[in-house]
Design a protein around this motif. Structure first.
Motif, PDB file in Angstrom:
ATOM      1  N   ARG A 124      10.908   7.360   2.090  1.00 35.43           N
ATOM      2  CA  ARG A 124      11.505   7.376   3.428  1.00 35.43           C
ATOM      3  C   ARG A 124      10.480   7.778   4.478  1.00 35.43           C
ATOM      4  NH1 ARG A 124      15.379  10.536   1.018  1.00 35.43           N
ATOM      5  NH2 ARG A 124      15.042  12.220   2.518  1.00 35.43           N
ATOM      6  N   ALA A 125       9.588   8.731   4.135  1.00 36.08           N
ATOM      7  CA  ALA A 125       8.574   9.177   5.085  1.00 36.08           C
ATOM      8  C   ALA A 125       7.642   8.035   5.475  1.00 36.08           C
ATOM      9  CB  ALA A 125       7.767  10.333   4.487  1.00 36.08           C
ATOM     10  N   ARG A 126       7.504   7.042   4.590  1.00 37.95           N
ATOM     11  CA  ARG A 126       6.644   5.901   4.877  1.00 37.95           C
ATOM     12  C   ARG A 126       7.455   4.673   5.300  1.00 37.95           C
ATOM     13  NH1 ARG A 126       1.953   7.732   3.806  1.00 37.95           N
ATOM     14  NH2 ARG A 126       1.648   9.344   2.229  1.00 37.95           N
ATOM     15  N   LYS A 127       8.730   4.946   5.696  1.00 35.62           N
ATOM     16  CA  LYS A 127       9.609   3.896   6.211  1.00 35.62           C
ATOM     17  C   LYS A 127       9.852   2.787   5.189  1.00 35.62           C
ATOM     18  CE  LYS A 127       8.630   4.686  11.118  1.00 35.62           C
ATOM     19  NZ  LYS A 127       8.113   6.038  10.889  1.00 35.62           N
ATOM     20  N   LEU A 128       9.904   3.194   3.927  1.00 34.60           N
ATOM     21  CA  LEU A 128      10.266   2.271   2.861  1.00 34.60           C
ATOM     22  C   LEU A 128      11.761   2.414   2.575  1.00 34.60           C
ATOM     23  CD1 LEU A 128       7.226   2.948   0.511  1.00 34.60           C
ATOM     24  CD2 LEU A 128       7.526   1.003   2.046  1.00 34.60           C
ATOM     25  N   MET A 143       0.817  -1.201   0.000  1.00 39.69           N
ATOM     26  CA  MET A 143       0.000   0.000   0.000  1.00 39.69           C
ATOM     27  C   MET A 143       0.857   1.259   0.000  1.00 39.69           C
ATOM     28  SD  MET A 143      -2.577   1.518   2.864  1.00 39.69           S
ATOM     29  CE  MET A 143      -1.137   2.047   3.797  1.00 39.69           C
ATOM     30  N   ASN A 144       1.924   1.255   0.799  1.00 37.03           N
ATOM     31  CA  ASN A 144       2.769   2.445   0.887  1.00 37.03           C
ATOM     32  C   ASN A 144       3.422   2.783  -0.446  1.00 37.03           C
ATOM     33  OD1 ASN A 144       2.365   3.199   3.586  1.00 37.03           O
ATOM     34  ND2 ASN A 144       3.729   1.584   4.300  1.00 37.03           N
ATOM     35  N   TRP A 145       3.852   1.744  -1.181  1.00 37.27           N
ATOM     36  CA  TRP A 145       4.440   2.000  -2.500  1.00 37.27           C
ATOM     37  C   TRP A 145       3.383   2.539  -3.461  1.00 37.27           C
ATOM     38  CZ3 TRP A 145       9.102   3.093  -3.370  1.00 37.27           C
ATOM     39  CH2 TRP A 145      10.150   2.467  -2.704  1.00 37.27           C
ATOM     40  N   ALA A 146       2.141   2.094  -3.314  1.00 34.10           N
ATOM     41  CA  ALA A 146       1.062   2.622  -4.153  1.00 34.10           C
ATOM     42  C   ALA A 146       0.845   4.106  -3.880  1.00 34.10           C
ATOM     43  CB  ALA A 146      -0.229   1.839  -3.898  1.00 34.10           C
ATOM     44  N   LEU A 147       0.923   4.503  -2.607  1.00 27.35           N
ATOM     45  CA  LEU A 147       0.793   5.909  -2.259  1.00 27.35           C
ATOM     46  C   LEU A 147       1.911   6.743  -2.882  1.00 27.35           C
ATOM     47  CD1 LEU A 147      -0.161   5.562   1.508  1.00 27.35           C
ATOM     48  CD2 LEU A 147      -1.602   6.538  -0.262  1.00 27.35           C
ATOM     49  N   CYS A 187       3.811  10.553  -7.051  1.00 26.30           N
ATOM     50  CA  CYS A 187       4.748  10.888  -8.126  1.00 26.30           C
ATOM     51  C   CYS A 187       4.012  11.119  -9.450  1.00 26.30           C
ATOM     52  CB  CYS A 187       5.787   9.778  -8.291  1.00 26.30           C
ATOM     53  SG  CYS A 187       6.973   9.677  -6.930  1.00 26.30           S
ATOM     54  N   ALA A 188       3.024  10.279  -9.749  1.00 23.87           N
ATOM     55  CA  ALA A 188       2.266  10.439 -11.000  1.00 23.87           C
ATOM     56  C   ALA A 188       1.505  11.755 -11.001  1.00 23.87           C
ATOM     57  CB  ALA A 188       1.307   9.272 -11.174  1.00 23.87           C
TER      58      ALA A 188
END
Length: 520
Positions: free
Chosen positions: A448-452, A1-5, A10-11
């Motif tokens: 980074r803000a989403r700890k990825l 989910m975080n990568w989807a956000l 970015c899009a």
């Protein structure tokens, strides 16, 4: 989910060649199925005549939040309007809060809830329990509504297409899309594959009677140090909307206009004296340039002006309509701007749209030289806008929309089409002009803000820096990546240094401290 956000952000911020994504929508629907379905019972039926407006963010500057406020204020049918804000825990916009309260509604802030899944669950529960219609005013990157409404059932979901030219989430869950202009509907059908469209114009308040216009005009000009007999042009829009793309260079046109009309002044709300291009313009034509930055109360600037100039390459439709509503004649942006801004706009079509920047300049000069043209065009524009965007006229359009609104909520396939090359190049250049970091740095920052833990391709970074466009914005990404990937190397180097070299300095420091103690 975080990568989807991160991908959606970015899009939205930089474009991706399409206005919708089947893959992201499918992922959002999969997440939606993991959220519990609320139970509807006979003793807690959904209320009839209750709207739920969903926003991501709310600000007191700009037209987006004002649209929500005015929609709620202008609906005098007795129906209730609730508001949910998904990405804020509080906001300072008293007019919007008062509008919701006046219609018997409730404001719910979800920003303090850390989990996006939990926010989506709460939004779904609120909608199923209270609303018989949901209107999404969400920001394009907000995936929470897709997760909340990504299953069939519950109230119908209506998406307000306030970002018609940008990528947005929500195509799969929208039972109907409200477009603010006909060109938006064309983009939805042609590029998003959505044929469930309606048009509802931007709601505006009825023009207030100005019983002492001369006094207001004099006071406004005195505050701006503008002579009483000067001719004043006004333009309003965020500073980045004026950054030139090809021949669409507003600052260059303004320079030409000020040189041709030596007694005129230009008031710009949005850009300031430090904005790109405006610093040189302010220096060369001081004191006839008034670049004021963002302002909340625009009435004084409308009162001081004689002619309104729509900014380009990116127009501000709400600002233009509000200026026209005061009786100001205006010059629309050139048709050389791509859709949706180059297309006819209902009430605005009473004034001809210039073919290019040269015709734009000629129209501005012609208005400057004819007070009769200013009076007649200003009156025509005000009457046309009032008859389409205000009072009973707008409420009649809302009533017609209510009758045709979908009765239930379903899920729809997403079939997007890539942007044509010319439009894609224009919007990519425009989005890169916005005050954002470089796309690579932007992605890394949000990850980074989403700890990825994004992997940085240094070959790609070097290539981007070599191209030059926005390369200065890549420095934070480079330093962060070097630190992240070289931490173990640096730690090992320090360990070796202390083992074979640093101990000597440590021993000398200890010996000096011992001698000092002995001398005491």
């Amino acid at each position: 989910m975080n990568w989807a956000l991160v991908a959606a952000q970015c899009a939205y911020a930089f474009g991706c060649g399409e206005l919708a994504s089947q893959r992201l929508e499918t992922l959002g629907l999969a997440l939606a199925r993991s959220i519990p379905v609320p139970k509807e019972t006979a003793d807690s039926p959904r209320r009839v005549g209750r709207w739920l407006h969903v926003m991501s963010l709310a600000f007191d500057v700009g037209g987006h939040s004002r649209l929500v406020q005015r929609w709620i204020e202008n609906d005098v049918s007795g129906e209730t309007h609730d508001l949910v804000v998904t990405c804020m825990s509080e906001f300072d916009f008293p007019e919007l809060l008062e509008a919701v309260a006046a219609r018997g509604g409730k404001v719910t802030m979800l920003g303090s809830t850390p989990s996006h899944i939990e926010r989506a669950r709460r939004l779904r529960e609120i909608a199923w329990a209270r609303a018989d219609r949901v209107v999404l005013h969400a920001h394009p990157f907000d995936i929470i509504p897709t997760m909340a409404f990504g299953i069939s059932g519950g109230p119908p979901v209506i998406l307000l297409n306030h970002a018609d030219h940008l990528f947005w989430m929500g195509a799969a869950i929208s039972d109907q899309v409200i477009n603010l202009r006909e060109a938006s509907e064309d983009l939805c059908v042609r590029l998003r594959g959505i044929d469930r469209n309606a048009i509802l114009p931007i709601p505006l308040p009825l023009p207030a009677p100005n019983l002492d216009r001369a006094s207001s005009r004099a006071k406004s000009r005195q505050r701006l140090y503008i002579p009483a007999n000067a001719l004043v042009f006004l333009t309003i829009g965020s500073a980045f909307k004026y950054r030139a793309i090809g021949d669409l260079d507003f600052v260059a046109m303004a320079r030409r206009l000020l040189a041709t009309l030596p007694d005129c002044h230009l008031v710009a709300v949005g850009p300031d004296a430090k904005s790109s291009g405006w610093a040189e313009l302010s220096r060369d034509f001081k004191p006839r340039i008034h670049a004021l930055g963002d302002q909340r109360d625009l009435a004084a600037y409308h009162a001081a002006a004689d002619i309104y100039l729509e900014g380009f390459p990116f127009g501000s439709i709400t600002a233009l309509l509000e200026a026209g509503l005061t009786g100001l004649p205006f010059v629309r942006l050139p048709r050389t701007a791509p859709p949706p801004f180059s297309s006819a706009r209902y009430a605005l079509s009473v004034l001809d749209q210039p073919a290019d920047t040269d015709v734009y300049f000629a129209q501005a000069v012609a208005l400057a030289k004819s007070s009769e043209a200013r009076r007649s065009q200003g009156t025509a524009a005000r009457d046309a806008i009032t008859s389409f965007h205000c009072g009973d006229a707008w409420r009649a359009k809302l009533a017609a929309f209510k009758k045709a609104a979908p009765p239930a909520h379903s899920i729809y396939p997403v079939q997007s089409t890539p942007l044509p090359d010319a439009e894609d190049r224009f919007w990519a250049q425009f989005l890169m002009n916005r005050p954002n970091p470089h796309p690579l740095a932007f992605m890394a920052e949000h990850a980074r803000a989403r700890k990825l833990h994004p992997h940085v391709d240094f070959t790609l970074v070097r290539t981007a820096m070599a191209i030059g466009k926005g390369s200065s914005k890549l420095s934070p990404l480079v330093w962060w990546a070097m630190g992240r990937h070289c931490t173990s190397i640096v730690s090992r180097a320090l360990e070796i240094y202390m083992r074979y070299v640093g101990w000597r300095f440590q021993y000398r420091g200890q010996r000096r401290a011992r001698l000092l103690r002995q001398s005491d």
